[in-house]
Design an enzyme around this catalytic site. Sequence first.
Site, PDB file in Angstrom:
ATOM      1  N   ARG A  26       0.858  -1.178   0.000  1.00  0.00           N
ATOM      2  CA  ARG A  26       0.000   0.000   0.000  1.00  0.00           C
ATOM      3  C   ARG A  26       0.897   1.231   0.000  1.00  0.00           C
ATOM      4  O   ARG A  26       2.101   1.144   0.196  1.00  0.00           O
ATOM      5  CB  ARG A  26      -0.953   0.014   1.198  1.00  0.00           C
ATOM      6  CG  ARG A  26      -0.271  -0.357   2.499  1.00  0.00           C
ATOM      7  CD  ARG A  26      -0.744   0.411   3.678  1.00  0.00           C
ATOM      8  NE  ARG A  26      -0.604   1.836   3.503  1.00  0.00           N
ATOM      9  CZ  ARG A  26       0.545   2.503   3.650  1.00  0.00           C
ATOM     10  NH1 ARG A  26       1.671   1.877   3.935  1.00  0.00           N
ATOM     11  NH2 ARG A  26       0.584   3.815   3.504  1.00  0.00           N
TER      12      ARG A  26
ATOM     13  N   ARG B  28      -6.991  -0.651  -7.370  1.00  0.00           N
ATOM     14  CA  ARG B  28      -7.314   0.443  -6.447  1.00  0.00           C
ATOM     15  C   ARG B  28      -7.673   1.667  -7.287  1.00  0.00           C
ATOM     16  O   ARG B  28      -6.980   1.971  -8.255  1.00  0.00           O
ATOM     17  CB  ARG B  28      -6.129   0.802  -5.532  1.00  0.00           C
ATOM     18  CG  ARG B  28      -5.606  -0.297  -4.619  1.00  0.00           C
ATOM     19  CD  ARG B  28      -6.523  -0.603  -3.453  1.00  0.00           C
ATOM     20  NE  ARG B  28      -6.786   0.510  -2.580  1.00  0.00           N
ATOM     21  CZ  ARG B  28      -6.001   0.894  -1.557  1.00  0.00           C
ATOM     22  NH1 ARG B  28      -4.872   0.262  -1.316  1.00  0.00           N
ATOM     23  NH2 ARG B  28      -6.337   1.908  -0.794  1.00  0.00           N
TER      24      ARG B  28
ATOM     25  N   ASP C  51      -2.290  10.686  -2.355  1.00  0.00           N
ATOM     26  CA  ASP C  51      -2.575   9.623  -3.307  1.00  0.00           C
ATOM     27  C   ASP C  51      -2.911  10.175  -4.684  1.00  0.00           C
ATOM     28  O   ASP C  51      -2.801   9.467  -5.669  1.00  0.00           O
ATOM     29  CB  ASP C  51      -3.726   8.758  -2.794  1.00  0.00           C
ATOM     30  CG  ASP C  51      -3.279   7.871  -1.641  1.00  0.00           C
ATOM     31  OD1 ASP C  51      -2.908   6.724  -1.902  1.00  0.00           O
ATOM     32  OD2 ASP C  51      -3.283   8.346  -0.488  1.00  0.00           O
TER      33      ASP C  51
ATOM     34  N   ASN D 136      -5.947  12.248   0.072  1.00  0.00           N
ATOM     35  CA  ASN D 136      -5.052  11.503   0.957  1.00  0.00           C
ATOM     36  C   ASN D 136      -5.910  10.704   1.930  1.00  0.00           C
ATOM     37  O   ASN D 136      -7.142  10.767   1.894  1.00  0.00           O
ATOM     38  CB  ASN D 136      -4.108  12.462   1.701  1.00  0.00           C
ATOM     39  CG  ASN D 136      -2.966  11.721   2.387  1.00  0.00           C
ATOM     40  OD1 ASN D 136      -2.279  10.910   1.773  1.00  0.00           O
ATOM     41  ND2 ASN D 136      -2.761  11.978   3.665  1.00  0.00           N
TER      42      ASN D 136
END
Length: 341
Positions: free
Chosen positions: A53, A89, A232, A242
């Site tokens: 991750r 994702r 992100d 984020n």
Amino acid sequence: MRIGQDEYRAVFWDTSTQAVRWIEQRLLPHTFTIVGSRNPEDVAQAIETMQVRGAPSIGAVAALGLALAWQVDRGRFFDYWLQRFRRTRPTAVNLFHACDVMEGLAIGEPSSEVMIERAVYYGDEEVAANCRMGEHLAELLAVGERRILTHCNAGWLAAVDWGTATSGIYHLARAGESPFVWVDETRPRLQGARLTAWELMEEGIACALQADSAAAWMMAQGKVDCIVVGADRVAANGDVANKVGTYALSLAAKAHGIPMYIAAPSSTFDRMCSKGADIPIEDRHGDEVTVMDGMDQKRCHRHIRVATERVRVNNPAFDVTPYENISAIISENGLWARGAD
């Protein structure tokens, strides 16, 4: 970065076994183990299940997984494997950046060796960017700011090496400075408690773990000098996605006049996304909220339910912080300005 006396990267290509390998983050901090596979499906599932991750690490392992797919199942690369990895994702744009890079290379029908070399180089590029970003960030943090609050894990586990938000902290420490870090636990998956605190302690950096809900109070007490988090996805207008809870931190920071810095490599910037409202926000399974993972006194991993099974759960994995709440965004190129190329 360091674990004991040894140095590691979060994801890497194992030349001896021709496999993708990664640190299994779900078992930390209690168990440190490196797993690997020569099956690209295992790599895709590692992203989905959060064995790997953090936006830069996700991008790097996706590049490696696609290189592996080219090696073992080339006939399905374009029609299946690219789409498979892109589905893993939705929020971290680094994933899609890595897929685009590998797709562009594959169009020329290169050898498997060339695909692997490019995927390895993709991870090396992230590490170099994180290191340069940390140098820029350290310059900001060194100006009278030592008590740093961070949220989630934007450390080397999330970014192959060095980290994003933590890179500046590591640079300060290695330059002989003494930063102190308030570590938000980061519900519901506790990446701060499980990963960031562990990373910092392995590096010998002073820190204290706190509940997410304590952060605003610590600001009010004058015990926080700045906030540093990763990202992100950064939209073209500077809005930042984020880990959920970042937006609330930005509101408290703004109320107390505390600078809030975002650290993100250029692979996290999405110039095709005009504003934060356009960023897809991942909703994850409710068990992440209702069930806690941990280790009992016999060092056995346990899953403990903390809420009734009947309760409905809302579990957005990310939120969006508007550019107006951010003091500065730092990439490997230095300070980023809205509207800059």
